[in-house]
Design an enzyme around this catalytic site. Structure first.
Site, PDB file in Angstrom:
ATOM      1  N   ASP A 108       0.858  -1.171   0.000  1.00 27.67           N
ATOM      2  CA  ASP A 108       0.000   0.000   0.000  1.00 27.67           C
ATOM      3  C   ASP A 108       0.903   1.232   0.000  1.00 27.67           C
ATOM      4  O   ASP A 108       1.978   1.209   0.609  1.00 27.67           O
ATOM      5  CB  ASP A 108      -0.898  -0.009   1.242  1.00 27.67           C
ATOM      6  N   ASP A 113      -1.681  -0.688   6.514  1.00 30.68           N
ATOM      7  CA  ASP A 113      -1.907  -0.172   7.863  1.00 30.68           C
ATOM      8  C   ASP A 113      -3.362   0.158   8.133  1.00 30.68           C
ATOM      9  O   ASP A 113      -3.737   0.375   9.279  1.00 30.68           O
ATOM     10  CB  ASP A 113      -1.055   1.076   8.112  1.00 30.68           C
ATOM     11  N   THR A 172       0.207   4.584   1.061  1.00 34.32           N
ATOM     12  CA  THR A 172       0.129   5.370   2.280  1.00 34.32           C
ATOM     13  C   THR A 172       0.455   4.502   3.482  1.00 34.32           C
ATOM     14  O   THR A 172      -0.143   3.457   3.693  1.00 34.32           O
ATOM     15  CB  THR A 172      -1.282   5.971   2.443  1.00 34.32           C
TER      16      THR A 172
END
Length: 825
Positions: free
Chosen positions: A306, A558, A308
């Site tokens: 991912d 996250d 971000t």
């Protein structure tokens, strides 16, 4: 209490204490009953009730019944192996539980007309919650009031841009406030909240796949059937040969053969290797929540990242100013510093404030940022007013000029076309662009004045993690493919990917992908690297598509939007500051959020796989030796050559102790599939050679040493556990077989320890010394029932050397085995 006809949700003074108590009694609180890991009882049962423990446990009981406690030392492995698994998983569970905080620890609620700060888990249904900048949304509900409220919803959607919310909008748990304030009633709390409903499926505990453990389980399954056949054979043969010495001798000799068929140390060493790797990685801020995860990452050939929180830190940073129309750069930087010197700065101004100092201008008036108008402004004593906002909004507010005036871009002229082109070019490079303009008067709160003129473009970018480029370069060098899968804009994602050194190609907007065509998805994943606007469901589908193509997939993330994909990936890696649901399902948690730890985990996994394979050959060779010896003893009607204590000695000095050190040594070999095949290819023939050599040595020793067959019952039938010492001549055939077995297995150890290093040579020499001590130290020789006159030693060594030569032939006739084992440390 509410008055008749008054709805609880219509009130603005919040709940009363009595109403809070009532909801707590009904369980309408913001607490979860689901657990993120197995209970202590489940952990204990999973590590105790195994096929391995059942096999050795049964044999241990049989030997204990005979009273020969020295021959039951192998039973200690039962306790040690189970204890290691239980302790490691329990410690990981405790550590995870301490980390597993879904929301901020406190929340502001209005109760009895007063704003209180309570633990987030104590929020109840219908609580009136007050949100301020920096707060996390603890429960779902509908906004009653909003003062420029903006939420960061990247945790749920992957979209990095804040989303404005007005009165009447639904807001969801798992998001956070980045600007403004608001109030709302909590409608869904605890397990009913959106963030927890998404995570419900992901919360179920699943085991990480381990090729090593699966291979060992296959071995144990086969060995179970072998034991089922070999046990009656060995009992029958030992009853024929030593039955006249009593049933205890039959049980002990039979148990010795069957115990040799169980690779008990292999399971133990695997657990130890995984455990010590987990401890080592924890020191590097990597929490291993399941032991096999260390091995699993070493098998990974595709990593899905991912953007971000993984490649970027999730924050925007000031990059550069691009003056327009001849404006002075120093003046521009001063104006930006003055604008950013604002106690209510939004994310953009906060990023500018971190990079540019305030010039100390005296602020006389302010128009705060608002998502609806997308600009903010301020005026200063002795200076013009300055406006900062979205280029498309500021440019659209003024008439466009054309002709020479626009072409020259002189002061006072917009040059809107040229500015738009420059904005588009910067945006294509993944930059976030805002326009700084000046005005002689402060704009009204809702409109821009006619004299606003553009002064500069300001670019900001997401803060790329400083270790991201080196980490991705390491994966590339190791042959691991990388796929960037993000919910953000594809152009932005591609720009960040280029910045960290990835070969991006054409980024893919996941909204254009057909969700009902798995084959098309697999083809896109084969040919593209960067994907934007990916939904949580698509991330999961990406993982499935890559797995269907034969890949071993790791997924990092996250946010809650990553949780389901992490759960379905072969290895899920969560950031320590990420959502609780994500951490709960991940096999690995990077406690400090540093992506750079992954190469350490990969290297540790490769070390574990390489070393466990190296030592597994030792254990399986012993199993093959025992099977050959059992069958040969039955065919030629001789006692099984060893007592359990003999095999305990051989296993300790040629397998157990050296395997422990070999399992901890360095090993940089890349992962190669075929773990079980390579072990069987070498260990079975090597063990068979050892078994034949043992029987030959036993027969030779019995022909010249020991006691005559017709005197055996009277001279050698000492009851197990008795203080009496048997005639040492009874020990001599078994001693000769033990010397031969030690010789062959020391050579197998030397083969598997290659390439030799000083510490390996010292290890083998120390083990040879221990073995010699068992024969030379009287107390040890008596304990192990060993006696070997010098001629017996010579002939047994000769048989052992012949067996060692054959082991070397087996090894050298398999180039693939040499390539797998002969790896520089």
């Amino acid at each position: 209490m509410t008055t008749p006809g008054e709805s609880t949700l219509a009130r603005t003074d919040g709940l009363t204490s009595a109403e809070v108590t009532d909801r707590v009694s009904r369980g309408a609180v913001n607490r979860l009953t689901e657990r993120t890991s197995r209970s202590v009882g489940e952990i204990v049962r999973a590590n105790v009730l195994t096929r391995f423990n059942a096999i050795l446990g049964g044999l241990f009981v049989l030997v204990m019944v005979t009273g020969s406690f020295a021959d039951g030392l192998f039973g200690l492995v039962l306790v040690v192996n189970s204890g290691i698994g239980i302790v490691q998983e329990y410690l990981a569970k405790r550590k995870l539980d301490r980390l597993a905080l879904l929301n901020a620890p406190t929340t502001r609620v209005v109760r009895d007309g007063t704003v209180l700060v309570v633990a987030t888990r104590d929020v109840v249904q219908d609580d009136l919650i007050e949100l301020r900048t920096g707060d996390q949304v603890p429960a779902d509900g509908t906004l009653l009031a909003s003062a420029g409220l903006e939420l960061d919803e990247a945790n749920l959607t992957g979209e990095s841009d804040p989303v404005a919310h007005d009165e009447g909008d639904e807001i969801l748990s798992g998001t956070s406030v980045v600007a403004g304030s608001g109030r709302y009633h909590a409608k869904q709390v605890g397990a009913d909240a959106y963030v927890n409903r998404i995570a419900a499926d992901a919360r179920r505990f699943t085991r990480t796949r381990s090729e090593i453990q699966e291979s060992i389980n296959v071995l144990l399954r086969y060995i179970t059937w072998v034991i089922a056949v070999a046990l009656p054979i060995t009992i029958w043969s030992q009853w024929r040969t030593v039955g006249d010495q009593g049933w205890q001798q039959v049980v002990i000799r039979s148990a010795a053969g069957v115990v040799g068929l169980v690779p008990e140390g292999l399971v133990l060493l695997t657990s130890v290797a995984f455990l010590l790797s987990a401890v080592q990685l924890t020191r590097q801020q990597v929490l291993v929540q399941q032991l096999p995860a260390v091995e699993g990452l070493a098998r990974v050939d595709v990593v899905c990242l991912d953007k971000t929180g993984t490649l970027t830190a999730g924050d925007i940073v000031f990059e550069e100013v691009w003056p327009l129309g001849g404006h002075d750069r120093d003046e521009i930087r001063g104006a930006l510093g003055a604008l950013a010197d604002d106690p209510n700065a939004n994310g953009t101004l906060a990023a500018i404030a971190a990079a540019l100092p305030s010039p100390g201008w005296e602020r006389t008036d302010t128009v705060p940022f608002n998502s609806a108008r997308k600009w903010s402004a301020a005026s200063f004593e002795g200076h013009p007013s300055w406006v900062l906002g979205a280029p498309e909004v500021l440019l659209a507010a003024q008439p466009r000029h054309s002709g020479p005036e626009a072409a020259e871009g002189a002061r006072g002229a917009w040059g809107a076309g040229a500015i738009r082109a420059q904005v588009a070019e910067l945006a294509e490079a993944g930059r976030r662009v805002v326009l700084l303009a000046r005005s002689e008067g402060l704009p009204a709160s809702g409109t821009l004045p006619a004299d606003v003129e553009p002064a500069a473009l300001v670019t900001l970018t997401e803060q790329v993690r400083p270790d991201a480029a080196a980490t991705l370069r390491y994966f590339r060098e190791q042959g691991v493919a990388v796929k960037v899968v993000s919910g953000d804009n594809p152009v932005t994602v591609a720009a960040v990917a280029r910045e960290v050194g990835l070969e991006v190609g054409e980024p893919v907007d996941a909204r254009t992908l057909a969700d009902d065509d798995p084959e098309a998805l697999r083809e896109v994943l084969r040919t593209h690297t960067v994907f934007g606007r990916v939904t949580p469901e698509q991330k999961r589908a990406f993982v499935h598509a890559l797995q269907a193509d034969g890949h071993v997939v790791a997924m990092t993330g996250d946010g809650v939007n990553d949780a389901l994909a992490l759960k379905d990936a072969d290895i899920g890696v969560a950031m320590g500051n990420g959502a609780q649901a994500t951490r709960a399902v991940a096999e690995l948690v990077l406690l400090d959020g540093r992506f750079a730890h992954l190469p350490d985990v990969l290297a540790e996994g490769r070390r574990v796989i390489g070393n466990v394979e190296r030592v597994a050959n030792l254990f399986v060779a012993k199993n093959a030796m025992s099977l050959v010896a059992i069958l040969a003893a039955a065919v030629i009607a001789v006692p099984f050559p060893f007592l359990p204590r003999h095999l305990t000695l051989v296993s300790a000095v040629t397998i157990g102790i050296p395997a422990f050190f070999l399992a901890l040594g360095p090993n940089r070999r890349r992962y190669l599939p075929g773990f079980l095949h390579r072990i069987l290819r070498f260990a079975v023939p090597a063990g068979a050679v050892a078994g034949v050599a043992v029987i030959a040595a036993y027969l030779l020793a019995g022909s010249s040493y020991g006691v005559p067959v017709d005197e055996f019952a009277s001279r050698c039938s000492v009851q197990p556990g008795s203080a009496a010492v048997a005639d040492v001549a009874c020990w001599q055939p078994g001693s000769g077989a033990t010397i031969t077995l030690l010789t062959v297995f020391f050579w197998i150890l030397a083969v598997l320890a290659r390439p030799f290093r000083p510490w390996k040579a010292a290890l083998v020499a120390a083990m040879v010394g221990l073995a010699a001590g068992a024969f030379l130290v009287p107390a040890a020789a008596q304990f192990f029932y060993l006696d070997a006159p010098l001629p017996l030693v010579g002939q047994s060594l000769a048989v052992g050397v012949a067996g060692a030569v054959l082991v070397e032939v087996v090894y050298r006739t398999s180039p693939s085995l040499q390539a797998a084992h002969h790896v520089p440390d």
